[in-house]
Design a protein around this motif. Structure first.
Motif, PDB file in Angstrom:
ATOM      1  N   LYS A 213     -34.869  28.677 -34.998  1.00 36.90           N
ATOM      2  CA  LYS A 213     -33.600  29.187 -34.464  1.00 36.90           C
ATOM      3  C   LYS A 213     -32.419  28.442 -35.083  1.00 36.90           C
ATOM      4  O   LYS A 213     -32.498  27.233 -35.322  1.00 36.90           O
ATOM      5  N   ARG A 214     -31.304  29.169 -35.246  1.00 34.27           N
ATOM      6  CA  ARG A 214     -30.113  28.544 -35.813  1.00 34.27           C
ATOM      7  C   ARG A 214     -29.606  27.417 -34.917  1.00 34.27           C
ATOM      8  O   ARG A 214     -29.546  27.556 -33.695  1.00 34.27           O
ATOM      9  N   GLY A 215     -29.212  26.315 -35.542  1.00 33.94           N
ATOM     10  CA  GLY A 215     -28.635  25.196 -34.805  1.00 33.94           C
ATOM     11  C   GLY A 215     -27.757  24.399 -35.748  1.00 33.94           C
ATOM     12  O   GLY A 215     -27.645  24.725 -36.945  1.00 33.94           O
TER      13      GLY A 215
ATOM     14  N   ARG B 128     -32.135  23.783 -28.174  1.00 35.63           N
ATOM     15  CA  ARG B 128     -32.770  23.795 -29.492  1.00 35.63           C
ATOM     16  C   ARG B 128     -33.778  22.671 -29.550  1.00 35.63           C
ATOM     17  O   ARG B 128     -33.555  21.599 -29.005  1.00 35.63           O
ATOM     18  N   LYS B 129     -34.893  22.928 -30.247  1.00 34.59           N
ATOM     19  CA  LYS B 129     -35.864  21.853 -30.480  1.00 34.59           C
ATOM     20  C   LYS B 129     -35.379  21.025 -31.666  1.00 34.59           C
ATOM     21  O   LYS B 129     -34.259  21.200 -32.119  1.00 34.59           O
ATOM     22  N   ARG B 130     -36.222  20.158 -32.172  1.00 35.33           N
ATOM     23  CA  ARG B 130     -35.737  19.281 -33.245  1.00 35.33           C
ATOM     24  C   ARG B 130     -35.179  20.085 -34.406  1.00 35.33           C
ATOM     25  O   ARG B 130     -35.751  21.093 -34.809  1.00 35.33           O
ATOM     26  N   LEU B 131     -34.073  19.588 -34.919  1.00 35.61           N
ATOM     27  CA  LEU B 131     -33.373  20.321 -35.973  1.00 35.61           C
ATOM     28  C   LEU B 131     -33.720  19.760 -37.341  1.00 35.61           C
ATOM     29  O   LEU B 131     -33.963  18.560 -37.499  1.00 35.61           O
ATOM     30  N   ASP B 132     -33.718  20.639 -38.306  1.00 33.93           N
ATOM     31  CA  ASP B 132     -34.109  20.267 -39.660  1.00 33.93           C
ATOM     32  C   ASP B 132     -32.910  19.685 -40.410  1.00 33.93           C
ATOM     33  O   ASP B 132     -32.088  20.409 -40.971  1.00 33.93           O
TER      34      ASP B 132
ATOM     35  N   VAL C 230     -31.847  24.981 -39.011  1.00 39.40           N
ATOM     36  CA  VAL C 230     -32.718  25.642 -38.038  1.00 39.40           C
ATOM     37  C   VAL C 230     -33.500  24.588 -37.262  1.00 39.40           C
ATOM     38  O   VAL C 230     -33.665  23.471 -37.738  1.00 39.40           O
ATOM     39  N   ASP C 231     -33.963  24.965 -36.085  1.00 37.98           N
ATOM     40  CA  ASP C 231     -34.788  24.028 -35.320  1.00 37.98           C
ATOM     41  C   ASP C 231     -36.267  24.318 -35.573  1.00 37.98           C
ATOM     42  O   ASP C 231     -36.616  25.188 -36.397  1.00 37.98           O
ATOM     43  N   ALA C 232     -37.109  23.587 -34.868  1.00 34.94           N
ATOM     44  CA  ALA C 232     -38.546  23.686 -35.099  1.00 34.94           C
ATOM     45  C   ALA C 232     -39.074  25.098 -34.849  1.00 34.94           C
ATOM     46  O   ALA C 232     -40.104  25.483 -35.389  1.00 34.94           O
ATOM     47  N   ASP C 233     -38.369  25.895 -34.062  1.00 36.28           N
ATOM     48  CA  ASP C 233     -38.776  27.281 -33.825  1.00 36.28           C
ATOM     49  C   ASP C 233     -38.085  28.256 -34.784  1.00 36.28           C
ATOM     50  O   ASP C 233     -38.174  29.473 -34.604  1.00 36.28           O
TER      51      ASP C 233
ATOM     52  N   GLN D  72     -33.024  20.113 -44.439  1.00 33.22           N
ATOM     53  CA  GLN D  72     -32.513  21.384 -44.956  1.00 33.22           C
ATOM     54  C   GLN D  72     -30.982  21.425 -44.902  1.00 33.22           C
ATOM     55  O   GLN D  72     -30.328  21.889 -45.820  1.00 33.22           O
TER      56      GLN D  72
END
Ligand SMILES: Cc1ncc(COP(=O)(O)O)c(C=O)c1O
Lengths: 448, 517
Positions: free
Chosen positions: A303-305, B496-500, A298-301, B503
């Motif tokens: 959302k799936r990425g 997309r913003k920064r991705l985790d 997921v991203d900082a919001d 995780q």
């Protein structure tokens, strides 16, 4: 020079900013005697587009293209029809001219198709997970053998006589240098080998192929059980991936690693490359896999990425302790594969596999009616072996003179081996018409 | 207010938007959200029209068929839209400057694509009788001739699939040559600290042990440091030149001589050959083997992670061990040597790849080479080096250059200029993204702290570089002015913003699974 935007005015201004009076000054670390004073002699100077096109088109015109003749060559690379939209999409600059997706925020396009590709490969092979591709099926097979040896810390490898000879050689070369004990079996054109008897407590893995080089179809369920009972892994190779639209996937047979040549879906013949190696395994072995893996996050919001993940297996992090040295792989060929497979979908893939099989059955029936030609196989998918009354290489040359590309003489792979000279591998895919088949039949009747 | 016709506004209304504007769909106009292909499943649709099988008879020899695969069904328009939308989520050389150091993101000419798609190259099978593929073999021979002449090397192996595969080819040739000399005890490979990860990984892949040579203060490898490591168990050195700091190794000749005197070979990682092509021949530097990434120096497209091609030029000492297959030009035209028995006096170490190598990349590379010619290739190196030095000179007063110039094709900075700002190289890179640039290579090479490696390549214009430089100076000032929050929240404008990543690695989800009904 059309690809170089700097003008002479730019160059002088830039040199002034840098504070040197010539580009040569920037090369001052090069030893004096290695500095070339001008263009290298004996090579041509720059050319316009038209001149380059003329030069290369002349070379291309010297080759016989598969689409223009009755064509039955397989042997690990197959002539299929690739839908027009595949190539049009590949040419989108955002795919074509980007790098490995190291910055996920600006490469979600690549990452998402890799995630979809991995899923498709896992589904096709019946396995849990797949990576983002290898150079080709042969190098993927060698990587699979090394992976098996990492898993069970054993050294002996058994290669089926049905394995593609190039795959066998690549395994012998790459794993041989690591000191592995490689037991390649004799060419199994009669589909008679029993490998379970060869497995012992030292066996790291056994490498088998279906359809085999000779086109035989195999069920490895019992072999997998025998191997697992002795702690050995089974690597199943598939060189004609369209077959997986019809046949039981290796995952259902109990395979530990499945390697396929993915060329048949989405990728042209290209004289042997670039192709795309598919590599799939069980969840429990994921951390021993070679190559890139794309994962969901997921991203900082929230959302799936998608991102590249588990890279602690890879060379850029682990260096000499990496699971492989592979870096650049076959991204764009994987994209071609995944687009074509998306177009096919469930129904299209099944149908494509059925059409391939039907054409091969039709051709086999026709060839069996030719005097002196014997079909070797009990079963096959879209390629089979025939025994001819003459040397297959000669027959193939004579047919080539008549404008028919008849198949692969087994002697091309095994030139020294007695008893194989008369064997011919013949493939028939959806591209072959009944007229093509009849042309082959007539040609054979003439030259035999 | 200007009206152009019939009451239609031609200038926008002034609007003030408070907070972020959220759409019903989640789309942002040109930026479309896109589901997974599996979620777009439209049962009953199909994207191809195939003819019905000519027979329903089967000859499967009793093996079982499968029940189904589980693939989604879509018609062509939906497939085309899916991949087009995905493409719009990528940065690419075609859309922006992509100064990824060491990766050589230069313009990919479309002529090369057109040539590779000529049916005479794209639609020929690797196992056709050689009489029917004479033009293909001739093309391979011509490309081989160019690569050998440009590098000054006598032999070449064409089959490796990429740079790392070329490294493997070179080290296998060295392995074979040592075995032939009866010196199989030479199993230590010297690899500088600054080397790319593939170098030590390849050495290990070949059964060698890796011995690291520390980097000097000036980013170079010194002949003394090499000599200190030499011994009669050394197989070779793997030296990148120009190196991964973007510097030419000034002592390269002395290093080559020292390694040769100690009985070892010199493997050169030629990933950065683009900096010297046409200006320096690696043969004149004492190289025994060097891979050439056709996807870097000779501009075959990177394709989002390949395919590449990594031919390896070889010295006389290693030439006999080159792998199968190879093309020979005889009196009856071109032939392909696929078996050791046909290799004459040569002793090929084996085979590295299925079939004959990356033909599609060979066509593109030759188109690129012919387009430039010997004169243009020399200009390629000159302009690549000029552009990098221009960036270096224009930024070194605000960013911290790791080494004094001049550099070769890439300019290396480290994170000293960010000291005290709280901004990391990663933050800095992410802020570049919002400004419309693909970041440079970060945290590589490992020999400087927080590396930022900028490779503009020769295909960027001065105007583009000036805008890039201005942007970098702006961001640097912003960081130094204490605007940490800006950097930490970057990128904000991407799909997309920064991705985790943590995780992703902790609980790997590596494929889509059909949700339970
Ligand atoms: C210095 C260096 N060596 C080797 C490689 C590996 O090349 P490839 O990705 O083609 O395998 C790279 C590529 O990133 C590189 O930058």
């Amino acid at each position: 020079m059309r690809y170089l935007p700097l003008t002479e005015t730019d160059r002088s201004a830039m040199l002034a900013t840098i504070g040197v009076d010539s580009v040569d000054a920037l090369f001052r670390d090069v030893p004096e005697q290695a500095r070339l004073k001008g263009p290298i002699a004996g090579l041509s100077d720059h050319m316009g587009e038209l001149a380059v096109e003329r030069h290369l088109s002349r070379l291309a015109a010297k080759n016989t293209t598969a689409s223009t003749v009755p064509f039955f060559i397989g042997g690990g690379a197959y002539k299929h029809h690739v839908p027009a939209s595949v190539d049009q999409l590949l040419l989108r600059g955002e795919f074509l001219t980007s790098y490995t997706p190291y910055q996920p925020e600006v490469t979600q396009g690549t990452l998402q198709y890799l995630f979809e590709f991995q899923t498709q490969v896992a589904l096709l092979t019946g396995m849990d997970v797949a990576n983002a591709s290898m150079y080709d099926g042969a190098t993927g097979t060698a990587e699979a053998v090394l992976m098996a040896a990492r898993i069970n810390k054993r050294n002996k490898v058994i290669l089926s006589g049905g394995l593609h000879p190039h795959y066998r050689s690549v395994v012998e070369t790459t794993c041989g240098v690591m000191g592995m004990d490689i037991r390649a079996q004799a060419p199994d054109w009669k589909n008679a080998e029993d490998l379970s008897a060869l497995i012992d407590g030292e066996t790291a893995c056994i490498v088998v192929q279906t359809p085999s080089l000779f086109g035989h179809l195999r069920d490895f369920t019992a072999l997998c059980e025998a191997a697992h009972a002795k702690g050995a892994l089974v690597i199943v190779v598939v060189t004609e991936v369209v077959s997986l639209g019809l046949l039981t996937p290796p995952g259902e047979m109990g395979a530990d690693i499945v390697v396929c040549e993915g060329q048949s879906i989405g990728n042209g013949l290209n004289f042997g490359g670039p192709y795309v190696g598919l590599f799939a395994t069980r969840d429990k072995y994921v951390r021993q896999m070679p190559g890139r893996l794309c994962g969901q996050t997921v991203d900082a919001d929230g959302k799936r990425g998608f991102v590249l993940t588990l890279s602690t297996r890879e060379q850029h992090i682990r260096r000499e302790k990496a699971t492989s040295n592979i870096c650049t792989n076959s991204g764009l060929c994987a994209l071609a594969f995944t687009i074509h497979l998306s177009l096919l979908g469930e129904q299209g893939l099944t149908q494509l596999a059925q059409v391939n099989h039907a054409n091969a059955v039709t051709l086999a029936d026709k060839l069996e009616a030719v005097k002196g030609v014997k079909l070797v196989n009990d079963g096959f998918f879209n390629e089979f072996t025939v025994k001819l009354p003459k040397k297959a290489a000669k027959v193939v040359s004579k047919l080539a003179e008549r404008g028919i590309l008849a198949g692969v003489p087994v002697s091309r792979f095994y030139p020294d081996m007695e008893g194989l000279e008369d064997l011919l591998l013949v493939a028939s895919t959806e591209v072959n018409s009944l007229e093509d088949m009849d042309a082959l039949v007539r040609g054979l009747e003439e030259v035999l | 207010m200007a009206m152009n016709n019939q009451g239609r506004d031609s200038t926008p209304h002034a609007v003030t938007v408070a907070g972020e504007f959220v759409t019903f769909t989640g789309n942002k106009a040109l930026q479309q959200e896109e589901a997974l292909i599996f979620e777009l499943d439209n049962p009953g649709a199909v994207g191809v029209d195939l003819e019905a099988p000519v027979t329903t008879k089967t000859r499967l020899g009793g093996v079982k068929t499968r029940a189904g695969v589980g693939l989604p069904s879509l018609a062509e328009p939906d497939v085309v839209r899916h991949y087009t939308r995905l493409s719009q989520k990528n940065f690419a050389i075609d859309t922006t400057m992509y100064p990824l150091g060491s990766c050589t993101m230069k313009h990919n000419p479309r002529l090369n694509e057109k040539m590779a798609r000529l049916p005479g190259f794209g639609d020929i099978h690797p196992l056709q009788p050689v009489e029917t593929v004479q033009g293909a073999l001739e093309l391979i021979d011509q490309l081989a001739h160019w690569l050998k002449t440009l590098t000054g090397m006598p032999a070449i192996a064409m089959s490796p699939g990429a740079g790392a595969h070329g490294e493997l080819c070179g080290l296998m040739a060295i392995h074979a040559a040592l075995d032939a000399r009866g010196e199989s005890h030479r199993r230590r490979v010297l690899v500088p600290e600054s080397a790319h990860g593939t170098n030590p990984a390849t050495a290990a892949f070949c059964g060698f042990t890796v011995d690291t040579i520390p980097a000097e203060e000036n980013g170079r490898v010194s002949v003394e440091a090499v000599k200190a490591k030499l011994g009669d168990d050394v197989a070779c050195i793997m030296l990148t030149n120009p190196n991964t700091c973007g510097l030419f190794e000034p002592q390269i000749r002395e290093i080559a001589d020292a390694v040769h005197a100690a009985g070892g070979y010199f493997y050169c990682d030629g990933a950065n050959y683009n900096a010297i092509v046409g200006r320096v021949r690696p043969a004149d530097l004492g190289v025994d083997a060097m891979h050439i990434n056709l996807h870097k120096t000779f501009s075959t497209p990177h394709g989002g992670g390949g395919p590449g091609s990594g031919p390896v030029v070889l010295s006389d000492a290693l030439a006999p061990y080159a792998p199968l297959p190879f093309v020979v030009h005889g009196k009856d035209g071109f032939t392909l040597v696929e078996h050791a028995k046909d290799a004459g006096k040569a002793q090929p170490f084996g085979r590295l790849k299925g079939f004959h190598g990356q033909m599609g990349m060979f066509v593109r590379a030759l188109a690129y080479i012919l387009s430039h010619g010997a004169d243009g290739l020399r200009q390629v190196a000159s302009d690549a080096v000029l552009n990098a030095n221009y960036v270096l000179a224009s930024l070194k007063d605000v960013m911290s250059a790791s080494f004094d110039g001049p550099c070769m094709h890439e300019a290396l900075f480290d994170d000293r200029f960010l000291k005290g700002t709280g901004v990391t190289p990663l933050d800095f890179a992410k802020a570049m993204i919002d400004e419309g640039y693909h970041p440079m290579t970060m945290y590589f090479p490992l020999v400087v702290h927080g590396a930022l490696l900028i490779e503009p390549t020769e295909t960027e214009s001065k105007q583009t570089l000036d805008r890039f430089i201005a942007t970098m100076r702006h961001l640097t000032e912003k960081a130094k002015a204490g605007d940490l929050a800006h950097f930490q929240a970057s990128p904000r404008l991407t799909p997309r913003k920064r991705l985790d990543e943590t995780q992703a690695a902790r609980k790997p989800v590596l494929r889509w699974v059909k949700p339970a009904a």
